[in-house]
Design a protein around this motif. Structure first.
Motif, short mmCIF file in Angstrom:
data_model
loop_
_atom_site.label_atom_id
_atom_site.label_comp_id
_atom_site.label_asym_id
_atom_site.label_seq_id
_atom_site.Cartn_x
_atom_site.Cartn_y
_atom_site.Cartn_z
N ASN A 84 6.96 -3.07 11.94
CA ASN A 84 6.44 -3.60 13.21
C ASN A 84 5.19 -4.46 13.06
O ASN A 84 4.99 -5.41 13.82
CB ASN A 84 6.14 -2.44 14.17
CG ASN A 84 7.39 -1.79 14.71
OD1 ASN A 84 8.00 -2.29 15.64
ND2 ASN A 84 7.80 -0.67 14.13
N VAL A 85 4.36 -4.15 12.08
CA VAL A 85 3.08 -4.85 11.94
C VAL A 85 3.11 -5.88 10.81
O VAL A 85 2.40 -6.88 10.86
CB VAL A 85 1.92 -3.84 11.72
CG1 VAL A 85 0.59 -4.54 11.55
CG2 VAL A 85 1.87 -2.86 12.89
N GLY A 86 3.94 -5.62 9.80
CA GLY A 86 4.03 -6.56 8.69
C GLY A 86 3.28 -6.13 7.44
O GLY A 86 3.35 -6.80 6.41
N SER A 120 1.51 -2.29 5.34
CA SER A 120 1.52 -0.84 5.36
C SER A 120 0.28 -0.29 6.06
O SER A 120 -0.67 -1.02 6.35
CB SER A 120 1.59 -0.29 3.93
OG SER A 120 0.32 -0.36 3.30
N ILE A 121 0.26 1.02 6.28
CA ILE A 121 -0.89 1.66 6.91
C ILE A 121 -2.12 1.63 6.00
O ILE A 121 -3.24 1.88 6.44
CB ILE A 121 -0.58 3.12 7.29
CG1 ILE A 121 -0.14 3.92 6.06
CG2 ILE A 121 0.48 3.18 8.38
CD1 ILE A 121 0.09 5.39 6.31
N PHE A 122 -1.88 1.31 4.74
CA PHE A 122 -2.98 1.19 3.79
C PHE A 122 -3.49 -0.24 3.67
O PHE A 122 -4.27 -0.56 2.78
CB PHE A 122 -2.54 1.70 2.41
CG PHE A 122 -2.09 3.13 2.40
CD1 PHE A 122 -3.01 4.17 2.45
CD2 PHE A 122 -0.73 3.44 2.38
CE1 PHE A 122 -2.59 5.49 2.44
CE2 PHE A 122 -0.30 4.76 2.38
CZ PHE A 122 -1.23 5.79 2.43
N GLY A 123 -3.02 -1.11 4.54
CA GLY A 123 -3.44 -2.50 4.53
C GLY A 123 -2.88 -3.24 3.33
O GLY A 123 -1.70 -3.11 3.00
N THR A 124 -3.73 -4.00 2.66
CA THR A 124 -3.29 -4.80 1.51
C THR A 124 -3.48 -4.06 0.19
O THR A 124 -3.36 -4.66 -0.88
CB THR A 124 -4.09 -6.12 1.47
OG1 THR A 124 -5.49 -5.82 1.38
CG2 THR A 124 -3.81 -6.96 2.71
N MET A 125 -3.78 -2.78 0.24
CA MET A 125 -3.99 -1.99 -0.98
C MET A 125 -2.73 -2.01 -1.85
O MET A 125 -1.61 -1.93 -1.36
CB MET A 125 -4.32 -0.55 -0.59
CG MET A 125 -4.68 0.35 -1.77
SD MET A 125 -5.00 2.07 -1.24
CE MET A 125 -6.49 1.83 -0.27
#
Length: 542
Positions: free
Chosen positions: A456-458, A460-465
């Motif tokens: 949905n956001v493009g 992960s929940i960890f961002g660009t990690m």
């Protein structure tokens, strides 16, 4: 008028192969099917699923090596080396340390417990719910990651030769070839075929490396080393997109433990050992062979940057090395060796899924079934897996683009909770069944949340990690839940821990026994030698 030359002129529907190459490939596949039929053992579940538990360390070692050189290794790692350099070898290097740990501390519990499947160990140590969950997850991973990935990799290799044939059709052809010897013969057939394919793959890869070296590859690698180019460095900056150094320490060991210690496809081969010592030596043998992949798969991938600077897809590196560097007949031999690696992986996982479904699910539903019935159910499960994998294989290239990326992203979410359950279960007696199962569910929930969020956001929940740095979060989250729930509930009964958990007393007893024997027959001596070899590689390419 142009005369037809059998050795140099191929049929019009192929690209780059001569008739001689095609004959070599055809003979090779006939040979492996013949071997599979010759060594078939399918009279009962012990012989069909575990080859009678009588294999020696050399057979286990070569079989493990051939099975571990999966699509993600041969195609994916060579392609990743082409894109980012030798850093991808860190997956193999760190995994060698994991293999040693597995051989020393975990393998004995598997063999002594007499299990058929790795999820079965979870039932012995925890409860049946943990077994069902892990078995179901493993079957899903085997179908959509391993089976489909192997078919896709074999198909894109052959698409170089048969450009007019679709990925689906090529996947179907390879599925039929592997099914011809794996499904009738069971693990005994797969292991014996893998023994020959492992040797064939080593020799073929060595020949290809020599050709890549003498055709300009050596000069290019020498130039990179002289200039201190990052392409030839194993230890990278923490912002490196390939393998950040912190990911080597906190991410790869967890994924490596899942691959080598909890993976039914590979560990099932170790369970065929006639003794714990034979199993340990087989694992250490594949450790030495795995170190060689730096020179046989990874560095040739780096050489390809110079040899083929404009490849449209990194996954095509290894096939291009074969098609463009080798002479007639050797092309056919190496294409056969390459597909051998991919089909070995597929044959192993087919038997793996058959074993999991039959022993973890069917045997619970119909516990009084005959051995013949169980073997037949296993064969049917293998057929279903192949059908699903054939239809899913074409989607990998469309949805994920890069085979290694597809495999890594999926595994980084699925593996850590399972590794946490095994590690805590073997090394801490206080972990109970409730804690293990709820911790597994917590890890699964976090993975599902991440997938939904990413869709949905493009991101992960960890961002660009980097995904390697996300692995310990999954691991720690699951482990914390397991520990807290276990401490808040009752202690596990004695039968759930006795002979199923590590004790220093047993380790010291074994140490004293080993001192009485020959040094060359001591698995710990070979472990130390392997560790030294790995440290030397790390220093040379630091």
């Amino acid at each position: 008028m142009k005369t037809f030359n059998f050795l140099t002129d191929g049929p019009s529907w192929v690209n780059g192969l001569t008739w001689a190459d095609i004959v070599v490939i055809f003979i090779y596949f006939l040979f492996i099917v013949y071997l599979g039929v010759k060594y078939s053992k399918s009279q009962d579940e012990n012989s069909y699923f575990l080859a009678g538990r009588g294999m020696s360390w050399s057979v286990i070692g070569f079989s493990l090596f051939a099975a571990s050189i999966s699509s993600s290794t041969l195609i994916g790692q060579a392609g990743d080396a082409y894109s980012t350099g030798i850093a991808v070898f860190n997956y193999n290097l760190i995994s060698v340390f994991v293999m040693i740990f597995f051989a020393w501390y975990i393998l004995p519990f598997y063999i002594k417990s007499g299990i058929f499947t790795i999820p079965e160990f979870l039932e012995k140590r925890f409860n049946v719910a943990s077994r069902y969950y892990f078995s179901a997850i493993t079957i899903v991973v085997n179908i959509f990651l391993d089976a489909a990935g192997s078919l896709y990799a074999a198909a894109i290799v052959m698409k170089l030769v048969f450009p007019e044939v679709s990925i689906f059709t090529l996947s179907l052809i390879f599925a039929i070839i592997v099914a011809a010897y794996t499904i009738p013969g069971g693990l005994s057939a797969a292991i014996r075929v893998d023994l020959y394919q492992g040797i064939f793959l080593l020799v073929g890869s060595l020949v290809l490396t020599v050709y890549a070296t003498i055709n300009g590859g050596a000069e290019y690698v020498k130039e990179l080393l002289t200039n201190g180019d990052v392409l030839m460095k194993l230890v990278r900056d923490n912002n490196d997109p390939s393998v950040p150094w912190l990911g080597m320490i906190v991410g790869i060991p967890i994924l490596g433990m899942f691959f080598w210690g909890n993976n039914q496809q590979l560990v099932q081969r170790v369970l065929t050992a006639k003794s714990i010592d034979e199993g340990r030596k087989g694992v250490l043998m594949v450790g030495f062979l795995t170190v060689l992949t730096l020179f046989l798969i990874i560095i040739p991938g780096v050489m390809s940057i110079k040899l083929f600077p404009n490849l449209p897809k990194p996954d095509m590196v290894y096939p291009n090395l074969i098609m463009n560097l080798l002479p007639t007949v050797l092309v056919g031999m190496m294409m056969a060796a390459m597909v051998a690696a991919l089909t070995s992986s597929l044959s192993g996982l087919l038997n793996s899924v058959a074993t999991l479904f039959t022993m973890d699910f069917y045997d619970k539903i119909a516990p009084n079934s005959s051995s013949t019935k169980k073997v037949n159910v296993g064969k049917m499960a293998s057929i279903v897996v192949l059908v699903i994998a054939v239809f899913w294989a074409p989607q990998i290239g469309k949805q994920f683009g890069n085979l290694l990326k597809y495999y890594q992203e999926m595994l980084s979410m699925m593996a850590p909770p399972i590794v946490a359950a095994f590690m805590l279960g073997i090394f801490w007696k206080r972990i109970n069944g409730k804690g293990a199962f709820i911790g597994l569910m917590a890890g699964l929930l976090l993975g599902i949340i991440n997938i939904v969020y990413k869709v949905n956001v493009g991101e992960s929940i960890f961002g660009t990690m980097h995904f390697l740095l996300t692995v310990p979060f999954y691991f720690l989250w699951s482990a914390i839940v397991m520990v807290v729930v276990s401490l808040l509930t009752e202690k596990p009964p004695l039968e759930k821990t006795e002979n199923l958990t590590f004790t220093l007393a047993e380790f010291r007893r074994e140490t004293a026994e080993l001192k009485k024997g020959s040094l060359l027959d001591n698995y710990r001596f070979w472990s130390y030698l392997l560790i030294g070899f790995c440290i030397l590689i790390l220093i040379l390419f630091w």
